[in-house]
Design a protein around this motif. Structure first.
Motif, PDB file in Angstrom:
ATOM      1  N   ILE A  85      -5.009   1.959   5.670  1.00 51.98           N
ATOM      2  CA  ILE A  85      -3.785   2.728   5.448  1.00 51.98           C
ATOM      3  C   ILE A  85      -2.600   1.783   5.303  1.00 51.98           C
ATOM      4  CG2 ILE A  85      -2.245   4.464   6.427  1.00 51.98           C
ATOM      5  CD1 ILE A  85      -4.637   5.712   7.799  1.00 51.98           C
ATOM      6  N   ARG A  86      -2.566   0.730   6.119  1.00 52.74           N
ATOM      7  CA  ARG A  86      -1.497  -0.262   5.979  1.00 52.74           C
ATOM      8  C   ARG A  86      -1.504  -0.842   4.565  1.00 52.74           C
ATOM      9  NH1 ARG A  86      -0.012  -5.195   5.257  1.00 52.74           N
ATOM     10  NH2 ARG A  86       1.709  -6.097   6.470  1.00 52.74           N
ATOM     11  N   ALA A  87      -2.714  -1.106   4.030  1.00 54.15           N
ATOM     12  CA  ALA A  87      -2.806  -1.653   2.675  1.00 54.15           C
ATOM     13  C   ALA A  87      -2.206  -0.696   1.652  1.00 54.15           C
ATOM     14  CB  ALA A  87      -4.260  -1.956   2.335  1.00 54.15           C
ATOM     15  N   HIS A  88      -2.366   0.610   1.858  1.00 56.49           N
ATOM     16  CA  HIS A  88      -1.725   1.577   0.968  1.00 56.49           C
ATOM     17  C   HIS A  88      -0.213   1.403   0.983  1.00 56.49           C
ATOM     18  CE1 HIS A  88      -5.176   4.781   0.793  1.00 56.49           C
ATOM     19  NE2 HIS A  88      -5.528   3.612   0.293  1.00 56.49           N
ATOM     20  N   HIS A  89       0.354   1.228   2.179  1.00 55.24           N
ATOM     21  CA  HIS A  89       1.803   1.076   2.266  1.00 55.24           C
ATOM     22  C   HIS A  89       2.274  -0.220   1.613  1.00 55.24           C
ATOM     23  CE1 HIS A  89       2.331   4.709   4.469  1.00 55.24           C
ATOM     24  NE2 HIS A  89       1.499   4.330   5.422  1.00 55.24           N
ATOM     25  N   ALA A  90       1.461  -1.270   1.711  1.00 48.74           N
ATOM     26  CA  ALA A  90       1.791  -2.498   0.993  1.00 48.74           C
ATOM     27  C   ALA A  90       1.790  -2.258  -0.514  1.00 48.74           C
ATOM     28  CB  ALA A  90       0.794  -3.605   1.361  1.00 48.74           C
ATOM     29  N   ASP A  91       0.812  -1.485  -1.010  1.00 49.60           N
ATOM     30  CA  ASP A  91       0.777  -1.125  -2.427  1.00 49.60           C
ATOM     31  C   ASP A  91       2.002  -0.301  -2.808  1.00 49.60           C
ATOM     32  OD1 ASP A  91      -1.655  -2.412  -2.778  1.00 49.60           O
ATOM     33  OD2 ASP A  91      -2.844  -0.585  -2.542  1.00 49.60           O
ATOM     34  N   HIS A  92       2.387   0.613  -1.943  1.00 49.27           N
ATOM     35  CA  HIS A  92       3.563   1.445  -2.218  1.00 49.27           C
ATOM     36  C   HIS A  92       4.820   0.581  -2.330  1.00 49.27           C
ATOM     37  CE1 HIS A  92       1.435   5.078  -0.099  1.00 49.27           C
ATOM     38  NE2 HIS A  92       0.849   4.712  -1.226  1.00 49.27           N
ATOM     39  N   ALA A  93       4.979  -0.339  -1.386  1.00 47.86           N
ATOM     40  CA  ALA A  93       6.159  -1.202  -1.417  1.00 47.86           C
ATOM     41  C   ALA A  93       6.178  -2.041  -2.682  1.00 47.86           C
ATOM     42  CB  ALA A  93       6.186  -2.098  -0.176  1.00 47.86           C
ATOM     43  N   ARG A  94       5.011  -2.584  -3.068  1.00 39.49           N
ATOM     44  CA  ARG A  94       4.954  -3.377  -4.301  1.00 39.49           C
ATOM     45  C   ARG A  94       5.284  -2.533  -5.531  1.00 39.49           C
ATOM     46  NH1 ARG A  94       0.762  -6.502  -1.651  1.00 39.49           N
ATOM     47  NH2 ARG A  94      -0.755  -4.864  -2.043  1.00 39.49           N
ATOM     48  N   ALA A  95       4.812  -1.283  -5.561  1.00 44.02           N
ATOM     49  CA  ALA A  95       5.089  -0.418  -6.710  1.00 44.02           C
ATOM     50  C   ALA A  95       6.579  -0.138  -6.839  1.00 44.02           C
ATOM     51  CB  ALA A  95       4.319   0.895  -6.572  1.00 44.02           C
ATOM     52  N   VAL A 107      14.930  -7.129   0.939  1.00 46.36           N
ATOM     53  CA  VAL A 107      14.625  -7.447   2.326  1.00 46.36           C
ATOM     54  C   VAL A 107      13.137  -7.685   2.423  1.00 46.36           C
ATOM     55  CG1 VAL A 107      14.702  -6.594   4.696  1.00 46.36           C
ATOM     56  CG2 VAL A 107      16.550  -6.047   3.106  1.00 46.36           C
ATOM     57  N   ALA A 108      12.685  -8.497   3.376  1.00 45.67           N
ATOM     58  CA  ALA A 108      11.261  -8.805   3.524  1.00 45.67           C
ATOM     59  C   ALA A 108      10.447  -7.542   3.455  1.00 45.67           C
ATOM     60  CB  ALA A 108      11.022  -9.524   4.838  1.00 45.67           C
ATOM     61  N   GLY A 109       9.432  -7.529   2.587  1.00 42.67           N
ATOM     62  CA  GLY A 109       8.734  -6.307   2.249  1.00 42.67           C
ATOM     63  C   GLY A 109       7.810  -5.734   3.265  1.00 42.67           C
ATOM     64  N   SER A 110       7.254  -6.511   4.198  1.00 48.09           N
ATOM     65  CA  SER A 110       6.248  -5.963   5.089  1.00 48.09           C
ATOM     66  C   SER A 110       6.713  -5.797   6.500  1.00 48.09           C
ATOM     67  CB  SER A 110       5.018  -6.869   5.095  1.00 48.09           C
ATOM     68  OG  SER A 110       5.338  -8.079   5.738  1.00 48.09           O
ATOM     69  N   GLY A 111       7.996  -6.104   6.766  1.00 46.15           N
ATOM     70  CA  GLY A 111       8.434  -6.063   8.138  1.00 46.15           C
ATOM     71  C   GLY A 111       7.966  -7.291   8.899  1.00 46.15           C
ATOM     72  N   ARG A 112       7.440  -8.313   8.200  1.00 39.46           N
ATOM     73  CA  ARG A 112       6.909  -9.526   8.801  1.00 39.46           C
ATOM     74  C   ARG A 112       7.546 -10.748   8.146  1.00 39.46           C
ATOM     75  NH1 ARG A 112       4.270  -9.018  13.597  1.00 39.46           N
ATOM     76  NH2 ARG A 112       2.529  -7.581  13.473  1.00 39.46           N
ATOM     77  N   ILE A 122       3.653  -8.605  -0.382  1.00 41.49           N
ATOM     78  CA  ILE A 122       3.190  -8.054   0.879  1.00 41.49           C
ATOM     79  C   ILE A 122       1.879  -8.730   1.228  1.00 41.49           C
ATOM     80  CG2 ILE A 122       2.656  -5.952   2.154  1.00 41.49           C
ATOM     81  CD1 ILE A 122       5.447  -5.943   1.043  1.00 41.49           C
ATOM     82  N   GLY A 123       1.838  -9.430   2.321  1.00 48.15           N
ATOM     83  CA  GLY A 123       0.625 -10.126   2.704  1.00 48.15           C
ATOM     84  C   GLY A 123       0.131  -9.674   4.050  1.00 48.15           C
TER      85      GLY A 123
END
Length: 386
Positions: A85-95, A107-112, A122-123
């Protein structure tokens, strides 16, 4: 492709390939694509409202990524269920970053810290949360905390995991509602993506709530809605809107036929098939209701709604429980394509109808895959309807 109402849309085939009706019946394929061209994604010159909406959506996805990272760090036993599910959110942010709108992803995309500012990259998490750090040196004057002997972070109890899942489910639901608001107000290029994100997050909320033992309907009992449902009041006019609604109706006609076929195949199978039979009945009722609303919407636009065909080809034969739930999931996925494509062509009440239909289709498809034994982390796509 010829339909009962004349020449219909042909971009995507809705139901195709394997006939399951008697040899004497007319078996035809329905269409589920749009006749017109797809909406163009917003570019760097998009309206300020779209820029703000995309920026807000990216911030919501960033918050979800950070929340999942924290939950995974603090509760390693949940990692298998949460990483997909986290990977889905990374895909969403990239889209969202890929839209190229100014400021989105600045701003940093993954909160990391491992996500480069402004890159939208997003890594995987490379840092650990406080609860998973052991044996590290703290501020001067503090004692070093030895790592847990069993490798389980302190405080990682069953109750703590349930609380973490409940919090994630609530955040998913809140985010879905916010994406829905954005989809209803956004321009035609951005709205389909936000509608898809709303559907994805609605599915995530249901999965995470179920993993945490939430009662049915507690957090994910249906499409996310809020008081902004009248955003962009009025109905879209013109041929594009009529074509989008007609395409959704053609897909609904086919879905009614297919869900009836699944229910009919399940009817004689007795108690073991009861859960699948309930899914088929609910899907059949929902698609019939959507069909009736779409008929009314098209008549309100002053056009004659396309009629149902006598029969449709099905993508798989509903043989037994396995074949029937497979058919149900495919019906929802392909119906979602028509709803997702329609979002950008519609406004007002019509767009609201399409967004909510898309969410409902995503949820029903996910439930069918779960009934078929698909692992929860693989039960829903990252971008329903796209």
């Amino acid at each position: 492709m010829s339909t009962a109402s004349g020449t219909g849309p042909s971009r995507r085939a809705f139901l195709a390939a394997v006939p399951v009706v008697s040899a004497g019946a007319a078996v035809l394929a329905a269409a589920a694509g749009c006749t017109g061209s797809a909406p163009t994604a917003p570019g760097p010159t998009a309206s300020p409202a779209d820029v703000a909406a995309a920026t807000d959506a990216h911030a919501r996805e960033t918050a979800l990524l950070a929340a999942y990272d924290t939950a995974i760090d603090e509760h390693p036993a949940l990692a298998g269920a949460l990483r997909a599910i986290r990977a889905h959110h990374a895909d969403h942010a990239r889209a969202l970053v890929a839209l190229g709108l100014p400021g989105v992803g600045a701003v940093a995309g993954s909160g990391r810290p491992n996500s480069a500012a402004g890159s939208g990259s997003i890594g995987p998490s490379t840092t650990t949360g406080p609860a998973s750090v052991g044996g590290s040196t703290g501020p001067p004057g503090t004692a070093m905390v030895p790592p847990p002997a069993d490798g389980i972070p302190a405080g990682d109890t069953v109750a703590a995991r349930a609380a973490a899942l409940s919090a994630l489910a609530g955040l998913e639901h809140t985010t879905a509602t916010a994406h829905r608001t954005g989809a209803l107000a956004a321009g035609s290029g951005l709205a389909p993506l936000l509608g898809s994100l709303c559907a994805a997050e609605s599915g995530h909320a249901e999965l995470v709530a179920a993993a945490g033992g939430a009662a049915d309907g507690a957090l994910a009992g249906g499409p996310a809605t809020d008081d902004a449902s009248t955003a962009g009041e009025g109905q879209a006019g013109g041929a594009a809107a009529v074509a989008a609604l007609a395409t959704m109706l053609s897909a609904a006609h086919a879905a009614v036929f297919a869900t009836a076929a699944a229910g009919g195949a399940l009817a004689p199978l007795g108690a073991p098939a009861q859960p699948a039979r309930s899914l088929a009945r609910a899907a059949h009722d929902d698609h019939r209701a959507l069909r009736d609303v779409l008929v009314a919407a098209l008549r309100a636009h002053g056009t004659t709604p396309p009629a149902a065909l006598p029969a449709y080809r099905l993508p798989v034969e509903p043989a037994g429980v396995e074949g029937s739930v497979d058919l149900l999931s495919r019906v929802e996925d392909q119906s979602a394509v028509s709803a997702g494509a329609a979002v950008g062509a519609l406004t007002g009440a019509d767009r609201e109808l399409a967004v909510d239909a898309l969410v409902a289709m995503a949820l029903r498809g996910q439930r069918a895959r779960l009934a078929a034994g698909v692992a929860p982390e693989a039960a829903g796509p990252a971008f329903p309807g796209r």
